[in-house]
Design an enzyme around this catalytic site. Structure first.
Site, mmCIF file in Angstrom:
data_model
loop_
_atom_site.group_PDB
_atom_site.id
_atom_site.type_symbol
_atom_site.label_atom_id
_atom_site.label_comp_id
_atom_site.label_asym_id
_atom_site.label_seq_id
_atom_site.Cartn_x
_atom_site.Cartn_y
_atom_site.Cartn_z
ATOM 1 N N HIS A 193 -9.768 21.662 36.406
ATOM 2 C CA HIS A 193 -9.595 20.354 35.743
ATOM 3 C C HIS A 193 -8.418 20.492 34.773
ATOM 4 C CE1 HIS A 193 -10.654 16.444 34.390
ATOM 5 N NE2 HIS A 193 -11.645 16.710 33.580
ATOM 6 N N HIS A 201 -5.790 16.901 44.636
ATOM 7 C CA HIS A 201 -6.602 16.032 43.782
ATOM 8 C C HIS A 201 -7.815 15.555 44.563
ATOM 9 C CE1 HIS A 201 -7.688 12.820 40.981
ATOM 10 N NE2 HIS A 201 -7.025 13.530 40.092
ATOM 11 N N ARG A 204 1.863 9.903 37.313
ATOM 12 C CA ARG A 204 2.053 10.541 35.998
ATOM 13 C C ARG A 204 2.998 11.741 36.134
ATOM 14 N NH1 ARG A 204 -3.970 11.832 34.628
ATOM 15 N NH2 ARG A 204 -3.720 12.690 36.721
ATOM 16 N N ASP A 214 -0.528 17.754 36.190
ATOM 17 C CA ASP A 214 -0.359 19.054 35.542
ATOM 18 C C ASP A 214 0.815 19.863 36.087
ATOM 19 O OD1 ASP A 214 -2.556 18.699 33.871
ATOM 20 O OD2 ASP A 214 -3.909 19.230 35.491
HETATM 21 N N1 AMX Z 1 -3.979 25.198 46.552
HETATM 22 C C1 AMX Z 1 -4.705 25.857 47.497
HETATM 23 N N2 AMX Z 1 -5.771 25.343 48.099
HETATM 24 C C2 AMX Z 1 -6.113 24.091 47.778
HETATM 25 C C3 AMX Z 1 -5.394 23.331 46.846
HETATM 26 C C4 AMX Z 1 -4.301 23.944 46.209
HETATM 27 N N3 AMX Z 1 -3.590 23.324 45.262
HETATM 28 N N4 AMX Z 1 -5.963 22.114 46.739
HETATM 29 C C5 AMX Z 1 -7.020 22.113 47.564
HETATM 30 N N5 AMX Z 1 -7.113 23.312 48.196
HETATM 31 C C6 AMX Z 1 -8.147 23.764 49.115
HETATM 32 C C7 AMX Z 1 -9.488 23.746 48.415
HETATM 33 O O1 AMX Z 1 -9.671 24.916 47.604
HETATM 34 C C8 AMX Z 1 -10.432 23.656 49.592
HETATM 35 O O2 AMX Z 1 -10.510 24.943 50.170
HETATM 36 P P1 AMX Z 1 -11.919 25.525 50.716
HETATM 37 O O3 AMX Z 1 -12.368 24.535 51.752
HETATM 38 O O4 AMX Z 1 -11.563 26.852 51.254
HETATM 39 O O5 AMX Z 1 -12.843 25.560 49.528
HETATM 40 C C9 AMX Z 1 -9.672 22.758 50.552
HETATM 41 O O6 AMX Z 1 -8.286 22.847 50.171
HETATM 42 C C10 AMX Z 1 -10.080 21.309 50.501
HETATM 43 O O7 AMX Z 1 -10.000 20.869 49.167
HETATM 44 P P2 AMX Z 1 -9.668 19.332 48.839
HETATM 45 O O8 AMX Z 1 -10.791 18.510 49.353
HETATM 46 O O9 AMX Z 1 -8.303 18.987 49.260
HETATM 47 O O10 AMX Z 1 -9.637 19.367 47.259
HETATM 48 P P3 AMX Z 1 -10.883 19.255 46.259
HETATM 49 O O11 AMX Z 1 -11.146 17.822 46.043
HETATM 50 O O12 AMX Z 1 -12.011 20.133 46.701
HETATM 51 O O13 AMX Z 1 -10.296 19.906 44.937
HETATM 52 C C11 AMX Z 1 -8.695 20.233 43.249
HETATM 53 C C12 AMX Z 1 -9.369 19.218 44.161
HETATM 54 C C13 AMX Z 1 -7.808 19.513 42.248
HETATM 55 C C14 AMX Z 1 -9.782 21.008 42.473
HETATM 56 C C15 AMX Z 1 -7.882 21.194 44.134
HETATM 57 O O14 AMX Z 1 -6.866 20.466 44.792
HETATM 58 C C16 AMX Z 1 -7.278 22.346 43.366
HETATM 59 O O15 AMX Z 1 -7.948 23.360 43.151
HETATM 60 N N6 AMX Z 1 -6.000 22.194 42.891
HETATM 61 C C17 AMX Z 1 -5.372 23.190 42.078
HETATM 62 C C18 AMX Z 1 -5.873 23.081 40.658
HETATM 63 C C19 AMX Z 1 -5.385 21.794 40.012
HETATM 64 O O16 AMX Z 1 -4.235 21.422 40.111
HETATM 65 N N7 AMX Z 1 -6.280 21.122 39.258
HETATM 66 C C20 AMX Z 1 -5.890 19.942 38.465
HETATM 67 C C21 AMX Z 1 -6.544 18.672 38.948
HETATM 68 C C22 AMX Z 1 -6.162 17.515 38.059
HETATM 69 C C23 AMX Z 1 -6.868 17.594 36.738
HETATM 70 O O17 AMX Z 1 -8.069 17.478 36.660
HETATM 71 N N8 AMX Z 1 -6.154 17.802 35.662
#
Ligand code: AMX
Length: 440
Positions: free
Chosen positions: A270, A316, A325, A371
Site C-alpha cells: 500500500h 493496482h 496522479r 508511487d
Molecule cells: N510486480 C510484479 N508482480 C506483480 C506486480 C508488480 N508490480 N503487480 C502485480 N503483480 C503480480 C501479483 O503479485 C500477482 O502475482 P501472484 O498471482 O503470483 O500472487 C499477480 O501479478 C496478479 O496480481 P494483480 O491482480 O494484478 O494485482 P493485485 O490486485 O493482487 O495487487 C498491487 C495490486 C498494487 C498490490 C500489486 O500490483 C503490487 O504488488 N504492486 C507493487 C507494489 C505497489 O506498487 N503498491 C502500491 C499500490 C498503490 C498504493 O496503495 N499506494
C-alpha cells in the site's frame, strides 16, 4: 465554522436519500460474492458507500466527481502559485463543492488556530527507539492526540447521535491542523539532528509544511501543494480507508481510526510502495553505475521478477490505466527538472517495465500507480530519506480519511460487522462435503 455550516445545510437531503434507499430498497441485491473473491482479499466486493471519491478503472480517481486535471485547474490557488490551497481540497472533500478563494482561506485560517501540538506528543516521539519507522512514530503520535478528542469527551457526556458528526469534524480539523507539525518534527528529529524549523503562519498550510521540511524553496512548496491534492483520497475501500471506516464505526474517535489507518498505509503493498520505489530506482542506478540502456533495464526487470519480487509502483487492484496522479507528477517533473538523473530513470522505467509485466501474463495492470514517481521527485529536492515518504502520503491522506468519517457519522452508519465462515461451511455450500448435522 464554514465547513460545518455547509455540511449542515446539505445533510437533510443526504439523510433523506440514504433513508429512502434503506427503507424502500433495502432488500435489493447489489452483487454476489464468489468463493474466489472470499479467498482473494474480498476483491471487487462492494462493501461500502463513499461519495467522497471513486476510482474508475479506465480513468482513475474522481474526487467529488472531478478528475485530477479538473481539480488542479478549478481549485483556488495559493498566492503567487499555480497550485491549489490545501484548504480548498479539504473543503471539496468535505462539502462536495469547489470553494472560492475566500472559503479555502477560511479553512486554512481555522487550521492555523488549531495547529499547536501538545508537548506530550513531541515527548512521546522523542522517547521512541531509533529502530522505530517514521510511520510508527507518526501513527503513535496521532494515537496520543486522542487525549484531545472532542468526540470522546462529548460521548462521555451523553452526546446525541445526531451530533456525532459535529464532534468528528472538530477532531478532524484539529488533526489535519496539527499533522504537518508532527510530521516535520519526526523528519527533523530523525534526519536533521533535531534542528526544527518553526511554523511560518504567513504561509499557506502546504507551503508551511514544505518549509518545515525544506526551508525556503518555492518549487518544493509547489510540489507539496500538488502532492497534497494527489494523495488526499482514493475511494473508500483501500486498506487504509477501510481500516479507518471500520475502526471509526465502533465510535472510536478519528485519532484511533486514523492512527490505525496509518498502520495499514505503512504496508509495502500500500503506501510504503513509494519508499520501495525509490529504493528500487537507486538500486538500478547503482547496479549500472548510472543510467542503464533500455535493454539492460529490461533484463534487470526480468531477473527481478524471476527472483519473486514485485516491481514497486506498478500495478493496482482497481486501476487498469496509468494513474492520472502519476501523470500529474510527470508533468511537474518535466517542468521543473527534466534532466534529473533519477527522474530520467523513472521515465525510462515507465517506457520499459509495463511491457515486461505484460510478458508475465498475470499482472492485471502493468501501468504505474502514484508511487512510481513520488519518491524520485522528493529526491530531487534533497528529501532522500525514503523511510519518510509514507508519512508525507499519510499527512495528505488524513484529509480523505477524516472526510469519510465525518460523513459516515453524519449519515448514521452503524458499527461494521460482516460475517466470516469456516472452510467446512464453504465446502458444504459448494457441495463437496455433506452438510453437517445441525448446520442448515
Ligand atoms: N510486480 C510484479 N508482480 C506483480 C506486480 C508488480 N508490480 N503487480 C502485480 N503483480 C503480480 C501479483 O503479485 C500477482 O502475482 P501472484 O498471482 O503470483 O500472487 C499477480 O501479478 C496478479 O496480481 P494483480 O491482480 O494484478 O494485482 P493485485 O490486485 O493482487 O495487487 C498491487 C495490486 C498494487 C498490490 C500489486 O500490483 C503490487 O504488488 N504492486 C507493487 C507494489 C505497489 O506498487 N503498491 C502500491 C499500490 C498503490 C498504493 O496503495 N499506494
Amino acid at each position: 465554522m464554514i465547513i460545518q455550516d455547509r455540511i449542515a445545510a446539505k445533510l437533510p437531503a443526504w439523510r433523506e436519500r440514504v433513508q429512502r434507499l434503506i427503507k424502500e430498497f433495502g432488500s435489493v441485491k447489489v452483487g454476489e460474492v464468489t468463493v474466489e473473491q472470499i479467498y482473494s482479499g474480498i476483491r471487487g466486493v462492494q462493501i461500502n458507500v463513499s461519495d467522497i471519491s471513486y476510482i474508475d478503472p479506465q480513468e482513475g480517481i474522481r474526487i467529488r466527481g472531478y478528475t485530477i486535471p479538473e481539480i488542479l485547474e478549478k481549485l483556488p490557488k495559493a498566492q503567487g502559485s499555480q497550485y491549489p490551497l490545501a484548504g480548498g481540497i479539504f473543503y471539496l472533500l468535505m462539502v462536495d463543492e469547489i470553494p472560492s478563494y475566500a472559503e479555502a482561506m477560511e479553512v486554512e485560517e481555522e487550521w492555523r488556530r488549531r495547529s499547536r501540538v501538545p508537548i506530550y506528543v513531541y515527548d512521546l516521539i522523542r522517547a521512541m527507539p531509533a529502530c522505530a519507522h517514521p510511520m510508527t512514530m507518526f501513527s503513535q503520535a496521532i494515537l496520543a492526540l486522542n487525549c484531545e478528542s472532542v468526540f470522546a469527551e462529548r460521548y462521555n457526556e451523553g452526546m446525541q447521535k445526531s451530533e456525532y458528526w459535529l464532534a468528528t469534524l472538530d477532531d478532524s480539523m484539529n488533526l489535519v491542523a496539527k499533522a504537518p507539525n508532527i510530521a516535520a518534527f519526526i523528519y527533523n528529529l530523525r534526519y536533521k539532528g533535531g534542528r526544527q524549523t518553526r511554523p511560518d503562519f504567513d504561509l499557506d498550510w502546504s507551503a508551511n509544511f514544505a518549509n518545515m521540511l525544506v526551508p525556503g524553496n518555492e518549487n518544493y512548496r509547489d510540489l507539496i501543494r500538488l502532492f497534497i491534492v494527489l494523495h488526499s483520497d482514493h475511494e473508500g475501500a483501500n486498506v487504509s480507508a477501510h481500516t479507518a471506516q471500520l475502526v471509526n464505526s465502533a465510535l472510536s474517535d478519528v485519532y484511533y481510526s486514523t492512527s490505525a489507518a496509518m498502520c495499514g498505509l505503512a504496508g509495502p503493498l500500500h503506501g510504503l510502495a513509494n519508499q520501495e520505489c525509490l529504493r528500487w530506482l537507486e538500486g538500478v542506478y547503482s547496479r549500472f553505475n548510472g543510467l542503464p540502456d533500455k535493454d539492460q533495464l529490461a533484463n534487470f526487470a526480468r531477473d527481478w521478477l524471476k527472483s519473486g519480487q514485485v516491481i514497486p509502483g506498478y500495478g493496482h487492484p482497481v486501476l487498469r490505466v496509468t494513474d492520472p496522479r502519476f501523470t500529474a507528477q510527470m508533468i511537474f517533473g518535466n517542468e521543473h527538472f527534466p534532466d534529473d538523473s533519477l527522474f530520467t530513470l523513472a521515465k525510462m522505467v515507465y517506457e520499459v517495465v509495463p511491457g515486461i509485466l505484460i510478458e508475465t501474463g498475470k499482472v492485471k495492470n502493468p501501468w504505474p500507480n502514484v508511487d512510481a514517481l513520488s519518491g524520485a521527485i522528493q529526491h530531487h529536492y534533497g528529501v532522500n530519506e525514503y523511510d519518510f515518504y509514507t508519512v508525507l502520503f499519510g499527512v495528505s491522506r488524513i484529509m480523505g480519511l477524516t472526510a469519510q468519517s465525518v460523513w459516515a457519522r453524519a449519515l448514521g452508519k452503524p458499527i461494521e460487522r460482516p460475517k466470516s465462515l469456516t472452510t467446512r461451511m464453504l465446502e458444504e455450500i459448494v457441495g463437496i462435503v455433506p452438510v453437517s448435522e445441525g448446520s442448515e
